[in-house]
Design an enzyme around this catalytic site. Structure first.
Site, PDB file in Angstrom:
ATOM      1  N   GLU A 321     -15.450 -11.250  -2.505  1.00  0.00           N
ATOM      2  CA  GLU A 321     -16.820 -10.777  -2.680  1.00  0.00           C
ATOM      3  C   GLU A 321     -17.379 -10.097  -1.435  1.00  0.00           C
ATOM      4  O   GLU A 321     -17.924  -8.993  -1.505  1.00  0.00           O
ATOM      5  CB  GLU A 321     -17.721 -11.947  -3.066  1.00  0.00           C
ATOM      6  CG  GLU A 321     -19.190 -11.578  -3.228  1.00  0.00           C
ATOM      7  CD  GLU A 321     -20.086 -12.794  -3.345  1.00  0.00           C
ATOM      8  OE1 GLU A 321     -21.189 -12.661  -3.898  1.00  0.00           O
ATOM      9  OE2 GLU A 321     -19.677 -13.872  -2.867  1.00  0.00           O
ATOM     10  N   ILE A 410       0.897   1.262  -3.032  1.00  0.00           N
ATOM     11  CA  ILE A 410       1.125   1.133  -1.597  1.00  0.00           C
ATOM     12  C   ILE A 410       2.201   0.081  -1.380  1.00  0.00           C
ATOM     13  O   ILE A 410       2.034  -1.083  -1.745  1.00  0.00           O
ATOM     14  CB  ILE A 410      -0.154   0.710  -0.849  1.00  0.00           C
ATOM     15  CG1 ILE A 410      -1.330   1.580  -1.260  1.00  0.00           C
ATOM     16  CG2 ILE A 410       0.075   0.739   0.652  1.00  0.00           C
ATOM     17  CD1 ILE A 410      -1.174   3.036  -0.950  1.00  0.00           C
ATOM     18  N   LYS A 414       8.901  -3.445   4.750  1.00  0.00           N
ATOM     19  CA  LYS A 414       9.496  -4.781   4.608  1.00  0.00           C
ATOM     20  C   LYS A 414      10.169  -4.962   3.250  1.00  0.00           C
ATOM     21  O   LYS A 414      10.868  -5.962   3.025  1.00  0.00           O
ATOM     22  CB  LYS A 414       8.425  -5.847   4.833  1.00  0.00           C
ATOM     23  CG  LYS A 414       7.915  -5.875   6.270  1.00  0.00           C
ATOM     24  CD  LYS A 414       6.769  -6.836   6.449  1.00  0.00           C
ATOM     25  CE  LYS A 414       6.316  -6.876   7.906  1.00  0.00           C
ATOM     26  NZ  LYS A 414       5.844  -5.563   8.406  1.00  0.00           N
TER      27      LYS A 414
END
Length: 624
Positions: A321, A410, A414
């Site tokens: 939030e 995205i 890794k």
């Protein structure tokens, strides 16, 4: 209603304009007749003067010459004065021809009047500006000691900074000169300030001119260039500030407000990225754009960058939030004309995601929501696969079913030969998105890049916090090396990549040369005005669970090819059996639901065969 001071000022400007117009006309007659006017021409001057004043004052008023502050007069004002004077003079010539047929009115007087009037109207403004900038004393109650500033770079950016400083005494800055490596500029003055030498003389110039602060006004400077300047500033014992890179100066305008302290991003910066702006605008302008993870480091910057291209609507999706509130408030302030829809929602909740797509019908989706902290995901593999894999699947399915035009995921370096759960979960998400692309009308594009400087939880904020506490700075291993980009750099290339993919590809961003984490730590200590290993100690804590020494950007067999953009490459699309993949995914989700950690990791290995947790810490880098 205009204030009394404003009305008084307007009256003063009016009187000055009258005197200047009349004076220019009289001077034109005097010059024409060698300063000896006969009675006949004196009468001609007096008869024509009321009409001349009426015509010129009306034109000048209509073209705004009675407004504006003379202390800020610029080249744009000069052009406006020229146009106004030209139109007014033509109007007066027309009047003289129609009414008097040019009887007793020498034509040369009309030409001279136009020239003199322009010079006097413009001249009084520039004299006013010069006087205020250089000679008008500041009231004793407001006098303060000005900081002596040296500007590095006498180009457009440097001159813009000097111009603003000279026009605004409240900045309390005194520019003593420029430093510029251009041989042709040596000894030349720009904006009334002289180029004092080249950068190799920087320390000596600072001491000679008693410089207190250096402003690096070279937005295109590379990291190595800024590092060299910074070393000279430290040698001279002066503070240094810089302008953001050209990628951050979105509108290209330079202001003193842009000046900030030199940061680590400046030292590691590469050549400025050139975006194909029109190509990006073509798929974003006027579109409904949804950004998942909109409150995060990457997601919030994507929001800012997308807003530049005037989308029809921005749908900000996040389950946090406060970050969502912060980015919405920022966008409302800077882009008030763009409709914003802040949506509290979790990408793992299929009903919520489908409802959002049904209600707002996004046309472009940027998927930045993910769990990204490697050690944290090692302890929570069920949450990693539930969010990074299942959440991506739900979002991608909704995009496919809603016929979204472009879906940009995205991803991370890794995901290549992963040695940790986080990387493996991102690779599994890549595989699913690539498989879905093969059967969908939606253009699915995956963008893979490395670490982002300054993102939440990254090493840079942690190092800064440790330095602020007096150290020590903790580095896991002296040889740990990573690819780095700045947040604006990465997100701009994400937007660029979204305009290029045909569907199913993995686009790789040019990450430049990898950087040792130890180097980052040392540079940050120096930027804090301290000496590494002397003022602030640096210690090594050992590799964390799932951590590699080196990261990779490419899987074996993927192969890469160049694209039309120098900073983006494309990897071959992978083929997979969607039915078999779906069966494995369902088994993995079932294991995650009952918190079966070993089972979750085992099935994740089936989906991502190159996932080798036992390889963590090995030095297996492959640069691309």
């Amino acid at each position: 209603m205009p204030s009394p001071s404003y009305r008084l000022r307007t009256l003063a400007v009016f009187i000055i304009q009258v005197l200047l117009i009349a004076g220019a006309f009289a001077l034109a007659f005097l010059v024409r007749f060698d300063f000896v006017l006969t009675t006949k021409y004196q009468q001609t001057l007096l008869v024509l003067l009321p009409a001349l004043l009426g015509i010129k004052l009306i034109v000048f008023w209509r073209m705004g010459l009675f407004h504006g502050w003379w202390r800020y007069v610029s080249m744009a004002d000069l052009i406006l004065i020229f146009k106004a004077n030209l139109f007014a003079s033509l109007g007066f010539v027309t009047y003289a021809v129609l009414v008097y047929r040019l009887q007793n009115i020498p034509r040369s007087v009309l030409v001279l009047d136009a020239v003199f009037c322009f010079l006097m109207i413009a001249g009084v403004r520039f004299v006013t500006r010069a006087f205020r900038e250089n000679y008008l004393p500041m009231p004793l109650s407001k006098r303060v000691t000005k900081t002596r500033v040296l500007v590095i770079g006498a180009g457009d950016a440097g001159q813009a900074i000097v111009r603003e400083i000279r026009q605004n005494p409240r900045l309390h800055l005194n520019v003593v000169g420029y430093v510029d490596d251009d041989v042709k500029k040596q000894g030349i003055s720009f904006q009334g300030v002289k180029v004092l030498g080249q950068q190799d003389k920087l320390a000596r110039i600072c001491r000679k001119k008693l410089v207190e602060e250096v402003i690096i006004a070279i937005p295109s400077a590379t990291g190595s260039q800024i590092r060299g300047i910074l070393e000279k500033c430290q040698e001279a014992g002066v503070k240094s500030k810089t302008l953001p890179g050209v990628g951050d100066l979105i509108d290209g305008r330079v202001s003193v407000q842009n000046i900030r302290d030199v940061d680590l991003e400046d030292l590691l910066g590469r050549e400025a990225i050139v975006l194909e702006v029109e190509r990006i605008r073509a798929y974003l302008k006027g579109k409904r754009v949804l950004i998942s993870g909109a409150g995060g480091s990457i997601g919030s910057e994507i929001c800012r960058q997308v807003a530049r291209f005037q989308p029809d609507q921005l749908i900000l999706l996040d389950n946090a939030e406060t970050p969502l509130f912060n980015i919405e408030r920022e966008l409302v302030e800077h882009y008030p004309d763009i409709p914003l829809v802040p949506v509290i929602g979790d990408i793992r909740y299929r009903a919520r995601v489908e409802a959002v797509f049904h209600q707002y019908r996004p046309e472009v989706v940027f998927h930045a929501a993910a769990y990204k902290h490697v050690p944290m995901m090692e302890f929570n593999p069920a949450e990693a696969v539930n969010n990074n894999v299942r959440g991506t699947q739900i979002l991608a399915d909704a995009a496919h079913e809603s016929s979204v035009e472009t879906f940009v995921m995205i991803s991370t370096d890794k995901a290549v030969n992963p040695t940790n759960v986080m990387g493996a979960s991102k690779r599994a998400a890549e595989i699913y998105v690539q498989g879905l692309a093969a059967k969908s009308r939606t253009r699915f594009v995956t963008v893979r890049f490395g670490n982002v400087l300054g993102s939440s939880g990254s090493v840079v904020p942690i190092f800064k916090e440790q330095i602020a506490k007096g150290g020590p700075v903790t580095v896991t291993h002296p040889e740990v090396t990573r690819y780095f980009m700045t947040i604006p750099e990465a997100t701009q290339l994400v937007l660029q990549a979204g305009s290029m993919g045909k569907g199913g590809e993995i686009l790789l961003l040019d990450m430049g040369k990898p950087v040792k984490i130890l180097t980052l730590a040392e540079e940050l200590v120096r930027l804090s005005g301290l000496r590494p290993y002397e003022d602030i100690d640096i210690i090594f804590s050992g590799l964390r669970p799932g951590e590699k020494l080196y990261e990779e950007l490419l899987l074996s067999g993927e192969g890469i090819a160049p694209t039309t953009h120098a900073s983006i490459m494309v990897a071959n699309a992978a083929q997979c059996d969607q039915d078999a993949l779906q069966e494995k995914l369902e088994r993995m989700y079932a294991a995650a639901r009952i918190m079966d950690r070993p089972g979750t990791v085992t099935i994740l290995k089936e989906i991502v065969p190159e996932f080798r947790p036992e390889r963590a810490g090995e030095a297996g880098s492959r640069e691309v």
